[in-house]
Motif scaffolding. Structure first.
Motif, PDB file in Angstrom:
ATOM      1  N   ILE A  73       0.849  -1.186   0.000  1.00 15.95           N
ATOM      2  CA  ILE A  73       0.000   0.000   0.000  1.00 15.95           C
ATOM      3  C   ILE A  73       0.886   1.238   0.000  1.00 15.95           C
ATOM      4  O   ILE A  73       1.772   1.381   0.853  1.00 15.95           O
ATOM      5  N   THR A  74       0.669   2.111  -0.955  1.00 15.90           N
ATOM      6  CA  THR A  74       1.353   3.402  -0.984  1.00 15.90           C
ATOM      7  C   THR A  74       0.354   4.459  -0.539  1.00 15.90           C
ATOM      8  O   THR A  74      -0.752   4.555  -1.085  1.00 15.90           O
ATOM      9  N   CYS A  75       0.734   5.230   0.457  1.00 13.31           N
ATOM     10  CA  CYS A  75      -0.170   6.244   1.010  1.00 13.31           C
ATOM     11  C   CYS A  75       0.203   7.641   0.515  1.00 13.31           C
ATOM     12  O   CYS A  75       1.383   7.954   0.319  1.00 13.31           O
ATOM     13  N   HIS A  76      -0.812   8.469   0.316  1.00 10.82           N
ATOM     14  CA  HIS A  76      -0.622   9.858  -0.109  1.00 10.82           C
ATOM     15  C   HIS A  76      -1.479  10.739   0.787  1.00 10.82           C
ATOM     16  O   HIS A  76      -2.608  10.400   1.110  1.00 10.82           O
ATOM     17  N   THR A  77      -0.937  11.881   1.158  1.00 11.42           N
ATOM     18  CA  THR A  77      -1.700  12.804   1.998  1.00 11.42           C
ATOM     19  C   THR A  77      -2.710  13.568   1.148  1.00 11.42           C
ATOM     20  O   THR A  77      -2.638  13.600  -0.078  1.00 11.42           O
ATOM     21  N   VAL A  78      -3.657  14.190   1.838  1.00  7.45           N
ATOM     22  CA  VAL A  78      -4.671  14.986   1.149  1.00  7.45           C
ATOM     23  C   VAL A  78      -4.020  16.114   0.364  1.00  7.45           C
ATOM     24  O   VAL A  78      -4.407  16.413  -0.775  1.00  7.45           O
ATOM     25  N   ASP A  79      -2.988  16.739   0.957  1.00  5.13           N
ATOM     26  CA  ASP A  79      -2.311  17.852   0.280  1.00  5.13           C
ATOM     27  C   ASP A  79      -1.664  17.391  -1.018  1.00  5.13           C
ATOM     28  O   ASP A  79      -1.710  18.092  -2.030  1.00  5.13           O
ATOM     29  N   GLU A  80      -1.043  16.181  -1.001  1.00  4.44           N
ATOM     30  CA  GLU A  80      -0.397  15.656  -2.203  1.00  4.44           C
ATOM     31  C   GLU A  80      -1.400  15.409  -3.317  1.00  4.44           C
ATOM     32  O   GLU A  80      -1.093  15.551  -4.503  1.00  4.44           O
TER      33      GLU A  80
ATOM     34  N   ASN B  39      -6.684   5.801   8.815  1.00  8.00           N
ATOM     35  CA  ASN B  39      -7.074   7.173   8.510  1.00  8.00           C
ATOM     36  C   ASN B  39      -7.969   7.147   7.272  1.00  8.00           C
ATOM     37  O   ASN B  39      -7.504   6.872   6.170  1.00  8.00           O
ATOM     38  N   PRO B  40      -9.257   7.438   7.428  1.00  6.60           N
ATOM     39  CA  PRO B  40     -10.181   7.315   6.292  1.00  6.60           C
ATOM     40  C   PRO B  40      -9.884   8.295   5.163  1.00  6.60           C
ATOM     41  O   PRO B  40     -10.276   8.065   4.017  1.00  6.60           O
ATOM     42  N   ASP B  41      -9.197   9.399   5.462  1.00 11.05           N
ATOM     43  CA  ASP B  41      -8.958  10.438   4.460  1.00 11.05           C
ATOM     44  C   ASP B  41      -7.646  10.272   3.701  1.00 11.05           C
ATOM     45  O   ASP B  41      -7.367  11.035   2.765  1.00 11.05           O
ATOM     46  N   THR B  42      -6.860   9.283   4.091  1.00 11.61           N
ATOM     47  CA  THR B  42      -5.621   9.005   3.370  1.00 11.61           C
ATOM     48  C   THR B  42      -5.944   8.468   1.977  1.00 11.61           C
ATOM     49  O   THR B  42      -6.879   7.701   1.786  1.00 11.61           O
TER      50      THR B  42
ATOM     51  N   ARG C   5     -11.212   5.285   2.734  1.00 11.68           N
ATOM     52  CA  ARG C   5     -12.602   4.975   3.074  1.00 11.68           C
ATOM     53  C   ARG C   5     -13.384   4.513   1.841  1.00 11.68           C
ATOM     54  O   ARG C   5     -14.166   3.566   1.913  1.00 11.68           O
ATOM     55  N   THR C   6     -13.151   5.147   0.708  1.00  7.79           N
ATOM     56  CA  THR C   6     -13.818   4.744  -0.532  1.00  7.79           C
ATOM     57  C   THR C   6     -13.430   3.324  -0.910  1.00  7.79           C
ATOM     58  O   THR C   6     -14.276   2.519  -1.323  1.00  7.79           O
ATOM     59  N   PHE C   7     -12.140   3.012  -0.770  1.00  6.25           N
ATOM     60  CA  PHE C   7     -11.655   1.669  -1.098  1.00  6.25           C
ATOM     61  C   PHE C   7     -12.325   0.620  -0.215  1.00  6.25           C
ATOM     62  O   PHE C   7     -12.776  -0.421  -0.701  1.00  6.25           O
ATOM     63  N   VAL C   8     -12.408   0.899   1.083  1.00  5.52           N
ATOM     64  CA  VAL C   8     -13.023  -0.053   2.017  1.00  5.52           C
ATOM     65  C   VAL C   8     -14.492  -0.266   1.673  1.00  5.52           C
ATOM     66  O   VAL C   8     -14.964  -1.406   1.553  1.00  5.52           O
ATOM     67  N   GLU C   9     -15.253   0.807   1.493  1.00  2.00           N
ATOM     68  CA  GLU C   9     -16.699   0.653   1.312  1.00  2.00           C
ATOM     69  C   GLU C   9     -17.072   0.060  -0.044  1.00  2.00           C
ATOM     70  O   GLU C   9     -18.125  -0.560  -0.187  1.00  2.00           O
ATOM     71  N   LEU C  10     -16.182   0.182  -1.052  1.00  2.00           N
ATOM     72  CA  LEU C  10     -16.502  -0.333  -2.385  1.00  2.00           C
ATOM     73  C   LEU C  10     -15.904  -1.703  -2.696  1.00  2.00           C
ATOM     74  O   LEU C  10     -16.328  -2.358  -3.649  1.00  2.00           O
ATOM     75  N   THR C  11     -14.923  -2.150  -1.905  1.00  2.00           N
ATOM     76  CA  THR C  11     -14.227  -3.399  -2.272  1.00  2.00           C
ATOM     77  C   THR C  11     -14.132  -4.425  -1.160  1.00  2.00           C
ATOM     78  O   THR C  11     -13.940  -5.605  -1.448  1.00  2.00           O
ATOM     79  N   MET C  12     -14.257  -4.044   0.098  1.00  3.92           N
ATOM     80  CA  MET C  12     -14.015  -4.968   1.209  1.00  3.92           C
ATOM     81  C   MET C  12     -15.320  -5.255   1.958  1.00  3.92           C
ATOM     82  O   MET C  12     -15.930  -4.341   2.506  1.00  3.92           O
ATOM     83  N   ASP C  13     -15.740  -6.510   1.960  1.00  8.48           N
ATOM     84  CA  ASP C  13     -16.998  -6.885   2.624  1.00  8.48           C
ATOM     85  C   ASP C  13     -16.717  -7.085   4.108  1.00  8.48           C
ATOM     86  O   ASP C  13     -16.410  -8.183   4.565  1.00  8.48           O
TER      87      ASP C  13
END
Length: 600
Positions: free
Chosen positions: A182-189, A262-265, A292-300
């Motif tokens: 998993i590669t994480c990016h901040t909101v600013d990036e 962090n849901p906003d990452t 958060r989008t990834f979790v709610e759309l892909t992970m049951d």
């Protein structure tokens, strides 16, 4: 340095069980010193089979003895007539099938694969294994002893494996690296890369990005929805609509909080290994998405139960000794039956399991790999596009039940659909799927058999005939419906009865008929088969006139019982022996005049 023995593991999975079993074979092989390659059949070049020494096949059976989608091309290749009986000479193989003995054609895909491999000259290492969902421990009740026999036989019969399979100490517990990083990016990036618009196109792009990165989405899957059910739609009678359900936001929040995420990452999911490749998608679909989008759309996270390996991995991250001991026990052969009772029988969700073991903190990489994928749910379309342009009608039974420990369980998709407010115009993510033959022509007589929600596709058939009758002659229709009680379960009652009136599609005046069995409204149970026997002569008259038969409903006993009833009718009315009647029915199937659509 001595080269490791190589084991190729090919799987064909419909729901993920065969994939899970195949990966377990791969892990056990690696722990025994083998190099294991685990591939879906649609990712393997079938023409390379003769160049492999040892292959393990893990195959599920779907519907009424069908192969999974990922096996269809592979199977057609094996059926080529130009392949000789020596084509796979020197190739050693083993087959493990996953099925349900409640189905008429139990483990049919594995059985016919096993036979075809022998026909082409391959040598079985051991007798095929057949996993059964009806077993108290599920398919693993057969997989555990089958794997033990496989490793023993490989050691005894193959010099390469006799060395390799004894290299590692199997009593030493080790944890592999997760398959995905998993590669994480901040909101600013991400500020410059992400659109702030909330239109459907932006939502569609987000869905495509999230699901294209999900390890649980099959390579042939359509990641972006074909439509939102607020837009123009095109389909035909007999099609299936696949719906991606929305998860409860409260459960998604609870999962994110429980796992300290962090849901906003913004995240990007990538495979670590070239063998673990994700489906080919445009670069724009690989852009990062919100966690958060990834979790709610892909992970049951709140309806599907985790698999056995989930508990094994959890044990490595448990900080409390009693939790670690319990997880290790669940993951062991000795704890298999207790795990089945705790997990599958109780239908515990991923979130519930994590809450039961509060000291466990699993890295997100492992959660992405092991949490069951959020799957689309398929529904037979109940409407005719000719009668209801730009509309799609579904017949949905709201699923709920009590678990063995008296917990109320609800079906994710049916509960969500039932709770939607029509006034809020919520966009529904949808895909149209055509897995059945083309709609029958208006001049073809029809015999429709659909007890319970099995009637779902048949309003569309009747509506289509009504529209066709305005422009030309139509053939008659017989429909056999069944349910428990007339008062509570008579689905589409007014609709069916309205078409039995004079000149109606199901009216006797037009040569048709509507026959209903209420199984619980009298002391003696009455099923659709009883009504069919009462109409034996008419059914035979229809079949003799070239009628097509459509059966829909529960996948357990009903299709086999109806098939047996039809064989009896054919035998009785034609004077043929029962065996000849069965062959006659199989001929109808090959001609596309005998169609069965079932679901669990």
């Amino acid at each position: 340095m001595e080269e490791k023995p190589r084991l190729l593991i090919l799987y064909a999975s419909q729901t993920g069980n065969a994939l899970d079993a195949a990966e377990r074979v791969g892990r056990e092989a690696e722990r025994r010193g083998c190099h294991a390659s685990v591939l879906s059949m649609d990712e393997f070049d079938s023409s390379r089979l003769p160049y492999e020494d040892t292959i393990i096949f893990v195959v599920s059976t779907t519907g009424q003895g069908d192969t999974p989608e990922t096996m269809k091309v592979f199977w057609r290749f094996l059926l080529q007539r130009n392949l000789s009986r020596q084509w796979l000479e020197g190739v050693h193989y083993a087959v493990f099938g996953l099925g349900d003995s409640g189905y008429q054609k139990y483990n049919f895909a594995a059985k016919k694969l096993d036979k075809r491999l022998v026909d082409l000259g391959a040598s079985p290492i051991i007798e095929r294994g057949l996993g059964d969902d009806q077993h108290p421990s599920g398919y693993e009740g057969a997989l555990d002893p089958w794997l033990s026999s496989l490793w023993n036989m490989l050691r005894q019969t193959n010099p390469v494996f006799s060395r390799g399979l004894q290299i590692n100490d199997l009593n030493v517990r080790t944890l592999d690296c997760p398959k995905y990083q998993i590669t994480c990016h901040t909101v600013d990036e991400m500020q410059a890369m992400v659109s702030n618009t909330s239109d459907l196109k932006c939502i569609e792009m987000q869905i495509g990005r999230a699901r294209s990165m999900s390890p649980g989405v099959l390579s042939r899957d359509d990641n972006r929805p074909q439509c939102f059910l607020q837009m123009h739609v095109e389909y035909q009678v007999g099609d299936v609509l696949e719906v991606l359900p929305s998860q409860d936001p409260t459960s998604v929040d609870a999962f994110i909080q429980r796992c300290n995420l962090n849901p906003d990452t913004y995240i990007r999911v990538q495979p670590r290994s070239v063998e673990e490749h994700l489906p080919d998608t445009p670069n724009v679909l690989r852009d990062p998405v919100k966690l958060r989008t990834f979790v709610e759309l892909t992970m049951d996270i709140a309806s599907a139960s985790p698999r056995r390996y989930f508990f094994e991995v959890m044990s490595f991250f448990a900080n409390a000794e009693h939790e670690k001991d319990r997880l290790e026990y669940f993951a062991s052969p000795e704890g298999r039956d207790d795990l089945y009772q705790y997990n599958q029988k109780e239908r515990r969700s991923v979130l519930e399991v994590l809450e039961d073991f509060p000291s466990v903190q699993m890295p997100f990489e492992w959660l992405v790999q092991l949490v069951p994928p959020l799957k689309k749910r398929a529904f037979s379309i109940s409407s005719s596009p000719s009668a209801h342009p730009n509309q799609v009608h579904l017949t949905v039974s709201v699923v709920s039940w009590m678990s063995p420990f008296k917990r109320k369980r609800c079906g994710l998709c049916s509960t969500w659909l039932a709770g939607l407010d029509p006034n809020k115009r919520v966009p529904i993510l949808a895909w149209f799927h055509r897995d059945s033959p083309p709609p029958p022509p208006p001049t073809l007589p029809l015999i429709l058999i659909g007890p319970g929600t099995g009637c779902a596709p048949f309003p569309a058939f009747v509506e289509e005939r009504v529209v066709q009758s305005a422009s030309g002659p139509i053939a008659p229709v017989l429909f056999f419906f069944g349910c428990r009680n007339e008062e509570n379960d008579f689905l589409y009652r007014d609709f069916w009865l309205s078409h039995t009136h004079i000149s109606g599609i199901l009216s006797e005046e037009n040569g048709g008929g509507f026959f209903v069995a209420f199984s619980r409204d009298q002391p003696q149970k009455v099923y659709v088969q009883h009504k069919m026997r009462e109409q034996s002569e008419r059914i035979w008259s229809f079949l003799s006139a070239g009628a097509a038969v459509y059966i829909a409903g529960s996948s357990t006993k009903m299709p086999a019982d109806v098939s047996s009833c039809l064989e009896e009718i054919i035998s009785k009315e034609s004077g043929l022996p029962k065996e000849s009647a069965a062959r006659w029915l199989r001929m109808l199937e090959k001609e596309g005049r005998y169609n069965v659509e079932t679901w669990s």
